[in-house]
Design an enzyme around this catalytic site. Sequence first.
Site, PDB file in Angstrom:
ATOM      1  N   GLN A  75       0.830  -1.219   0.000  1.00 24.38           N
ATOM      2  CA  GLN A  75       0.000   0.000   0.000  1.00 24.38           C
ATOM      3  C   GLN A  75       0.861   1.264   0.000  1.00 24.38           C
ATOM      4  O   GLN A  75       0.487   2.295   0.563  1.00 24.38           O
ATOM      5  CB  GLN A  75      -0.961  -0.016   1.185  1.00 24.38           C
ATOM      6  CG  GLN A  75      -2.129  -0.978   0.982  1.00 24.38           C
ATOM      7  CD  GLN A  75      -2.956  -0.631  -0.263  1.00 24.38           C
ATOM      8  OE1 GLN A  75      -3.125   0.540  -0.625  1.00 24.38           O
ATOM      9  NE2 GLN A  75      -3.471  -1.646  -0.937  1.00 24.38           N
ATOM     10  N   SER A  76       2.017   1.212  -0.646  1.00 18.67           N
ATOM     11  CA  SER A  76       2.928   2.355  -0.672  1.00 18.67           C
ATOM     12  C   SER A  76       2.363   3.529  -1.485  1.00 18.67           C
ATOM     13  O   SER A  76       2.043   3.373  -2.672  1.00 18.67           O
ATOM     14  CB  SER A  76       4.254   1.901  -1.286  1.00 18.67           C
ATOM     15  OG  SER A  76       5.009   2.992  -1.726  1.00 18.67           O
TER      16      SER A  76
END
Length: 339
Positions: A75-76
Site C-alpha cells: 500500500q505504498s
Amino acid sequence: MNIADLPRVRLALLPSPIEELPRLSGHLGGPRLLMKRDDYTGLGLGGNKLRELEFLLADAVRQGADTVVTTGGVQSNHSRLTAAAARRLGLESALLLTGADPPPARCQGNLLLDRLFGAEIHLSATRDLDEAQSQLEALACDLRRRGRRPYVVPVGGYSGLGVVSYALAMMETVTQANEMGVVLHRIALACGTGVTMAGLVLGARLLGLHTAIHGFSVSRDRDLLRSRMLAVMDEAAGLLGVRERFAPEDLDIDDAFIGEGYGIPTPAGVEAMTLLARLEGTVLDPAYTGKAMGALIDRVRSGAWRAGENVLFLHTGGAPAVFAYEDLFAAAGDSGPAG
Ligand SMILES: *Cc1c(COP(=O)(O)O)cnc(C)c1O
C-alpha cells in the site's frame, strides 16, 4: 548551487492550500489548528512524494531513462505516485512491492492504482529493507538485460534532492502564512524516512525561523531516524552549497505513537481519523497522518500545546490506502435502518 538552478519537472499543483480547522480547534479547546494540504498536490491523487519526484525524475529524464523503478509496501503511496509521475513524463514504471506475505487477497487502494497506471508489479515477501534494496537492484539489472534504461528512485524518496524539495515547501508555507497574517508556532507531521521533515527543518534554518517542527515517527525508532535524516540533510546542504550543519537535537522526533508497527492502526490514530472525518470532513490514513494527528491531539489534551499558539498540521496524503483497511470501519457509526 541555487535551488532554482536544480533540474526540476513540474508534477505537483503548487502552492498546496492551507486551511483552518475551526471545528477541530473548537472541539479540543487549545491552539488554533491549521492544515497544509499536501494531499491535494493533484497528480495521481496527490501526496508529499510528488514534491520529491519533481527533482528525482528530472534527474531520471536528464539521464535518458525510459523506466522508473522503485520499492515500497503493497500500500505504498510513494510507489503509486512514482507510477503516476512516470506516466505524466511518458515513462514506464516497475515496482517492487514488499511485505506481500501472504500476497494481497484483494486489489485495493494503492495497489489498484498502481495497476491502473500500468506499472510492472513484482510482489516480494520480504519486510527487510536491505533485502528489498538488493531485490530492487536485481530488478534494475533485469530491466537492463531486457534492453530498458531504468532509473532507480530511492525508497520513499530518501535523498538530498527530496530534502531540497521540502526546504522549498517550507518557504512556500511561510509565504502563505505571512499572507494570512499567521505566525506559525509549530508544525506537526508524520515521519517515515524523515525526508519531508528534514526539508522543513533545513528550510526553517535557511529562513531564520523560530517555528518548532515536530515529527512523529510511524516506523523507525528515534535515534535511527535522526541519523538517517542527518545524512540526507548534509547531502542537501552540499547540493545547495550552504554550510548549515545539524545535530540530533535539532530534530524533534517522537517515536511513541508507532504502536505495534508500520501500517498497523493504533487506537489513537483511528480516533484521530474519526474526529477529522466527522468534524472537518477530512480523510486521514491509518499508517501516517492518522498516527501523527493522534499525536497532535495528545499534545493538545495534555496541555503541552496551548491556546494562543498557531499549530499547522502537514497533511502528507495517503488517503487511497484507507480502502485497503475495510475491516477497520466495517460497522463504525452505522445507526441501523432508517424509518
Ligand atoms: C511517505 C509518507 C510520509 C512520510 O514521509 P517521509 O518523507 O518519508 O518522512 C508521510 N505521510 C504519507 C501519507 C506518506 O506517504
